[in-house]
Each structure stands twice: as structure tokens, then as C-alpha cells.
Design a protein around this motif. Structure first.
Motif, PDB file in Angstrom:
ATOM      1  N   TRP A  29       1.029  -1.279  -0.042  1.00  0.00           N
ATOM      2  CA  TRP A  29      -0.058   0.053   0.035  1.00  0.00           C
ATOM      3  C   TRP A  29       0.925   1.275  -0.133  1.00  0.00           C
ATOM      4  N   ASP A  30       1.827   1.292   0.836  1.00  0.00           N
ATOM      5  CA  ASP A  30       2.973   2.394   0.634  1.00  0.00           C
ATOM      6  C   ASP A  30       3.566   2.688  -0.640  1.00  0.00           C
ATOM      7  N   ARG A  31       3.999   1.449  -1.119  1.00  0.00           N
ATOM      8  CA  ARG A  31       4.681   1.583  -2.190  1.00  0.00           C
ATOM      9  C   ARG A  31       3.895   1.746  -3.540  1.00  0.00           C
ATOM     10  N   LYS A  32       2.680   1.526  -3.371  1.00  0.00           N
ATOM     11  CA  LYS A  32       1.760   2.017  -4.393  1.00  0.00           C
ATOM     12  C   LYS A  32       1.826   3.582  -4.887  1.00  0.00           C
ATOM     13  N   SER A  33       1.762   4.282  -3.616  1.00  0.00           N
ATOM     14  CA  SER A  33       1.955   5.707  -4.040  1.00  0.00           C
ATOM     15  C   SER A  33       3.442   6.172  -4.296  1.00  0.00           C
ATOM     16  N   ARG A  34       4.383   5.508  -3.985  1.00  0.00           N
ATOM     17  CA  ARG A  34       5.749   5.693  -4.292  1.00  0.00           C
ATOM     18  C   ARG A  34       6.295   5.544  -5.777  1.00  0.00           C
ATOM     19  N   ILE A  35       5.370   4.428  -6.352  1.00  0.00           N
ATOM     20  CA  ILE A  35       5.640   4.273  -7.631  1.00  0.00           C
ATOM     21  C   ILE A  35       5.525   5.534  -8.556  1.00  0.00           C
ATOM     22  N   ASN A  36       4.718   6.324  -8.391  1.00  0.00           N
ATOM     23  CA  ASN A  36       4.313   7.417  -8.999  1.00  0.00           C
ATOM     24  C   ASN A  36       5.454   8.515  -9.022  1.00  0.00           C
ATOM     25  N   MET A  37       6.497   8.268  -7.942  1.00  0.00           N
ATOM     26  CA  MET A  37       7.444   9.225  -8.090  1.00  0.00           C
ATOM     27  C   MET A  37       8.801   8.556  -8.572  1.00  0.00           C
ATOM     28  N   SER A  38       8.804   7.302  -9.233  1.00  0.00           N
ATOM     29  CA  SER A  38       9.893   6.763  -9.568  1.00  0.00           C
ATOM     30  C   SER A  38      10.593   7.353 -10.864  1.00  0.00           C
ATOM     31  N   SER A  39       9.588   8.388 -11.618  1.00  0.00           N
ATOM     32  CA  SER A  39      10.265   8.882 -12.615  1.00  0.00           C
ATOM     33  C   SER A  39       9.569  10.403 -12.828  1.00  0.00           C
ATOM     34  N   THR A  40       9.802  11.312 -13.641  1.00  0.00           N
ATOM     35  CA  THR A  40       9.106  12.349 -13.847  1.00  0.00           C
ATOM     36  C   THR A  40       8.823  12.517 -15.495  1.00  0.00           C
ATOM     37  N   THR A  41       7.879  13.262 -15.512  1.00  0.00           N
ATOM     38  CA  THR A  41       7.398  13.504 -17.138  1.00  0.00           C
ATOM     39  C   THR A  41       8.678  14.055 -18.046  1.00  0.00           C
ATOM     40  N   ASP A  42       9.602  14.574 -17.422  1.00  0.00           N
ATOM     41  CA  ASP A  42      10.864  15.183 -18.261  1.00  0.00           C
ATOM     42  C   ASP A  42      11.702  13.995 -18.437  1.00  0.00           C
ATOM     43  N   ASP A  43      11.733  12.897 -17.805  1.00  0.00           N
ATOM     44  CA  ASP A  43      12.664  11.728 -18.009  1.00  0.00           C
ATOM     45  C   ASP A  43      12.633  11.168 -19.310  1.00  0.00           C
ATOM     46  N   GLU A  44      13.915  10.712 -19.837  1.00  0.00           N
ATOM     47  CA  GLU A  44      13.465  10.020 -21.321  1.00  0.00           C
ATOM     48  C   GLU A  44      13.323   8.460 -20.948  1.00  0.00           C
ATOM     49  N   PHE A  45      14.141   7.870 -19.831  1.00  0.00           N
ATOM     50  CA  PHE A  45      13.924   6.490 -19.553  1.00  0.00           C
ATOM     51  C   PHE A  45      13.010   6.528 -18.205  1.00  0.00           C
ATOM     52  N   ILE A  46      11.899   5.913 -18.595  1.00  0.00           N
ATOM     53  CA  ILE A  46      10.796   5.971 -17.751  1.00  0.00           C
ATOM     54  C   ILE A  46      10.583   4.571 -17.221  1.00  0.00           C
ATOM     55  N   ALA A  47      10.595   3.455 -18.057  1.00  0.00           N
ATOM     56  CA  ALA A  47      10.111   2.185 -17.723  1.00  0.00           C
ATOM     57  C   ALA A  47      11.028   1.359 -16.863  1.00  0.00           C
TER      58      ALA A  47
END
Length: 191
Positions: free
Chosen positions: A83-101
Motif C-alpha cells: 500500500w505504501d509503495r503504490k504511492s511511491r511508484i508514481n515518484m519513480s520518474s518524472t514526465t521530463d525523463d527519457e528513461f521511464i520504464a
């Protein structure tokens, strides 16, 4: 010239390019796994009762009920982890990053390792401790009866289960950090 026929796919491509395509489904998966971890103790109790554990000698029933409380605790801890990590996955990359997957996959590897390590550390240790102290050599039969013969009993298992869980958490975190580091380097060299 912007032709609607040739550009109607732009919102879909934007969804992929900004990373939501990867992060949003993983967030849903994390939510599902959190809920599954709440249901695992109920399933274990159902399987145990169906296998006839309550028709066994009293010491087997007592060990099972104590072990089941450990499984309930591990399920609750695991629920909170996912449950905690589900909110943190959204912080794993930003919209400006080229490498997102890559960061999203790294986050999944890290969280999965934390989850498995926690279960092995808590349930494996609890099983080994309870069966060794209360059941002795008969502890193996409880694992067989519950359908988990790979859980060990004995003093070696009491020592190795928490260490194994810890090492799984450390290794998965290390692997995830290496993947994240490569992604961060790649994203920063672009800037």
C-alpha cells in the motif's frame, strides 16, 4: 498541417511517453497485491481446516493457530508495504525523463524483494521456531499437512530463515538501486 486523422493517437503516445502507461498499472498491481496479502491468512485457514488440521492432536492445532497469528501479522505488514509503495511508484520518474520504464521496473523488483524477504523472515522464522520447540521432529508433518513442505524446522532453520529474508531484501534493493542508478545517469546525461 495538423490532420485529425493522422494525430488522433497523440494522447495515447503522450500517456506512454510521460510514464503513466507504466506507473499507473503498476500502482493498480500494488493495490491488488496489498489486498491479496490481507486475504492470504483467510485462505491459509481455509486450506488448513479443509486438510483436517483441527482433527490432529492438540499440539498440532496449537502450533497451527500460533503460526496462523504470525501469518496474519505478516499479511498485515505486507499489505502496508504494498500500500505504501503504490504511492511511491508514481515518484519513480518524472514526465521530463527519457528513461521511464526502467525506474518503474526497478521499483517493482525492489518492492517484490522486500515482500518476499519479509514473508520468509517472519513466517519462516515463526514456523521453524514453533515447530522446533513444540513439535520437534514432527514439525515436518505440519508443513506437509498445510501444503508447505519447503518450510524447514530445526535450529538451523531458526537461524537461517531471518537471515535469508534479510539477504533477499538487501539483494533486491541492491539490484533495484543499480538499475535506478543506470537510469538516473542516462537521464542526467541527456540534460
Amino acid at each position: 498541417m495538423e490532420n485529425k486523422f493522422l494525430t488522433f493517437i497523440k494522447p495515447y503516445l503522450s500517456y506512454i511517453d510521460n510514464g503513466q502507461f507504466f506507473r499507473k498499472p503498476l500502482s493498480w498491481l500494488y493495490t491488488l497485491l496489498a489486498i491479496v496479502n490481507l486475504l492470504i491468512p483467510i485462505y491459509v485457514f481455509y486450506i488448513a481446516s479443509k486438510s483436517g488440521i483441527f482433527n490432529s492432536p492438540a499440539k498440532f492445532v496449537i502450533v497451527f493457530l500460533l503460526l496462523w497469528m504470525i501469518i496474519v501479522f505478516a499479511g498485515w505488514v505486507s499489505f502496508q508495504l504494498w500500500w505504501d509503495r503504490k504511492s511511491r511508484i508514481n515518484m519513480s520518474s518524472t514526465t521530463d525523463d527519457e528513461f521511464i520504464a526502467t525506474p518503474a521496473l526497478s521499483h517493482l523488483i525492489q518492492t517484490f524483494g522486500e515482500w518476499i524477504g519479509t514473508w520468509i523472515g517472519l513466517v519462516g522464522f515463526g514456523f521453524a521456531l514453533l515447530t522446533t520447540i513444540i513439535l520437534g521432529k514432527e514439525g515436518y508433518y505440519l508443513g506437509e499437512n498445510l501444503g508447505i513442505p519447503y518450510l524447514s524446522t530445526g535450529w538451523i532453520a531458526i537461524l537461517t530463515m531471518p537471515i535469508t529474508g534479510f539477504l533477499i531484501i538487501v539483494f533486491s534493493r541492491f539490484l533495484a538501486e543499480q538499475i535506478k542508478a543506470l537510469s538516473a545517469i542516462a537521464n542526467n546525461t541527456k540534460k
